[in-house]
Design a protein around this motif. Sequence first.
Motif, short mmCIF file in Angstrom:
data_model
loop_
_atom_site.label_atom_id
_atom_site.label_comp_id
_atom_site.label_asym_id
_atom_site.label_seq_id
_atom_site.Cartn_x
_atom_site.Cartn_y
_atom_site.Cartn_z
N LYS A 14 0.81 -1.22 0.00
CA LYS A 14 0.00 0.00 0.00
C LYS A 14 0.84 1.27 0.00
O LYS A 14 0.29 2.37 -0.05
N THR A 15 2.16 1.14 0.05
CA THR A 15 3.00 2.32 0.23
C THR A 15 3.97 2.61 -0.91
O THR A 15 4.33 3.75 -1.13
N SER A 16 4.38 1.60 -1.64
CA SER A 16 5.35 1.81 -2.72
C SER A 16 4.70 2.45 -3.94
O SER A 16 3.48 2.44 -4.09
N SER A 17 5.53 3.00 -4.82
CA SER A 17 5.02 3.56 -6.06
C SER A 17 4.50 2.43 -6.94
O SER A 17 4.88 1.26 -6.76
N ARG A 18 3.66 2.76 -7.88
CA ARG A 18 3.10 1.74 -8.77
C ARG A 18 4.21 1.05 -9.57
O ARG A 18 4.14 -0.15 -9.85
N LYS A 19 5.23 1.81 -9.91
CA LYS A 19 6.36 1.22 -10.63
C LYS A 19 7.06 0.19 -9.77
O LYS A 19 7.42 -0.90 -10.25
N GLU A 20 7.25 0.51 -8.50
CA GLU A 20 7.89 -0.42 -7.58
C GLU A 20 7.04 -1.67 -7.37
O GLU A 20 7.55 -2.79 -7.32
N VAL A 21 5.74 -1.46 -7.24
CA VAL A 21 4.83 -2.60 -7.06
C VAL A 21 4.88 -3.50 -8.29
O VAL A 21 4.88 -4.73 -8.17
N PHE A 22 4.94 -2.88 -9.46
CA PHE A 22 5.03 -3.65 -10.71
C PHE A 22 6.28 -4.52 -10.71
O PHE A 22 6.24 -5.72 -11.06
N MET A 69 -2.62 -7.91 -14.20
CA MET A 69 -2.76 -8.29 -15.60
C MET A 69 -1.44 -8.12 -16.35
O MET A 69 -1.08 -8.93 -17.21
N ALA A 70 -0.72 -7.05 -16.03
CA ALA A 70 0.53 -6.75 -16.73
C ALA A 70 1.58 -7.83 -16.51
O ALA A 70 2.37 -8.13 -17.41
N VAL A 71 1.61 -8.42 -15.31
CA VAL A 71 2.61 -9.46 -15.02
C VAL A 71 2.04 -10.86 -15.20
O VAL A 71 2.72 -11.85 -14.93
N ASP A 72 0.79 -10.95 -15.63
CA ASP A 72 0.11 -12.22 -15.81
C ASP A 72 0.03 -13.00 -14.50
O ASP A 72 0.29 -14.21 -14.45
N ALA A 73 -0.34 -12.29 -13.42
CA ALA A 73 -0.56 -12.95 -12.13
C ALA A 73 -1.72 -13.92 -12.28
O ALA A 73 -2.53 -13.83 -13.20
N ASP A 74 -1.82 -14.84 -11.35
CA ASP A 74 -2.91 -15.83 -11.40
C ASP A 74 -4.25 -15.23 -10.99
O ASP A 74 -5.30 -15.82 -11.25
N GLY A 75 -4.19 -14.05 -10.34
CA GLY A 75 -5.44 -13.42 -9.96
C GLY A 75 -5.24 -12.18 -9.14
O GLY A 75 -4.12 -11.68 -8.98
N VAL A 76 -6.35 -11.68 -8.60
CA VAL A 76 -6.35 -10.46 -7.80
C VAL A 76 -7.18 -10.68 -6.54
O VAL A 76 -8.05 -11.56 -6.50
N HIS A 77 -6.90 -9.86 -5.54
CA HIS A 77 -7.71 -9.88 -4.32
C HIS A 77 -8.21 -8.47 -4.06
O HIS A 77 -7.43 -7.52 -4.11
N VAL A 78 -9.50 -8.34 -3.79
CA VAL A 78 -10.09 -7.03 -3.58
C VAL A 78 -10.84 -7.00 -2.26
O VAL A 78 -11.25 -8.04 -1.73
N GLY A 79 -11.02 -5.78 -1.74
CA GLY A 79 -11.74 -5.59 -0.49
C GLY A 79 -13.14 -5.06 -0.73
O GLY A 79 -13.56 -4.85 -1.87
N GLN A 80 -13.84 -4.79 0.35
CA GLN A 80 -15.21 -4.32 0.27
C GLN A 80 -15.32 -2.91 -0.29
O GLN A 80 -16.35 -2.52 -0.82
N ASP A 81 -14.25 -2.13 -0.21
CA ASP A 81 -14.28 -0.76 -0.70
C ASP A 81 -13.65 -0.60 -2.08
O ASP A 81 -13.48 0.51 -2.58
#
Length: 209
Positions: free
Chosen positions: A40-48, A75-87
């Motif tokens: 939740k804290t790194s830049s999007r580039k770092e997360v990528f 999607m960009a790294v072809d992960a197996d999926g995503v996890h999302v929260g209620q918000d």
Amino acid sequence: MKDFQLYVITGEAFHKNKELVTVMEDAIKGGADFIQLRDKTSSRKEVFEKAKQLKELCQSYEVPFIVNDYIDIAMAVDADGVHVGQDDMPLAHVRKLVGDDKIIGVSTHKIEEALEAEQGGADYIGVGPIFKTNSKEDVVDPVTTSYIKEIKATISIPFVAIGGIKTHNVREVIEAGADAVCVITEVVAADDVQAAAMRMTEAINEAKA
């Protein structure tokens, strides 16, 4: 989705002197069979960059790799999926973006949210926090193991219990009906990550025996 029992989420704040990939590889060697990148804290580039490295790691061990929140990065790294929260983005829109072949997990804190996730096509749900936890900010109050029992009696899709779960209390979670548990600090903050994952895996198996 294949069966899993030890789901480990990244938590770099708890192992500042160790490389992320090294920590997660040790977790996998110790028995982790589902990995999530949560940052939740790194830049999007770092997360990528982290996602790309963890995808390669998990692929080499044939362990599912999930990205928390960042659907575009998943999607960009072809992960197996995503996890999302209620918000986060509604499940139906997430499915349109990722397609039918990707795993979608949804965090739930009450039975109404779990039913909505199941009916909306989630592949699994997170159930918690079971106990008090300091691993995440802005968490809701503990739902206790009674929520696990309610989920077990009501929901048919896989679920993973999360929140304050440790080696010493995992039996209580398994006996309440959970087949899988999710941890952060119990594994990634350990001096010996592989040994910590092995202890948790053994505790889960002993509770199931």
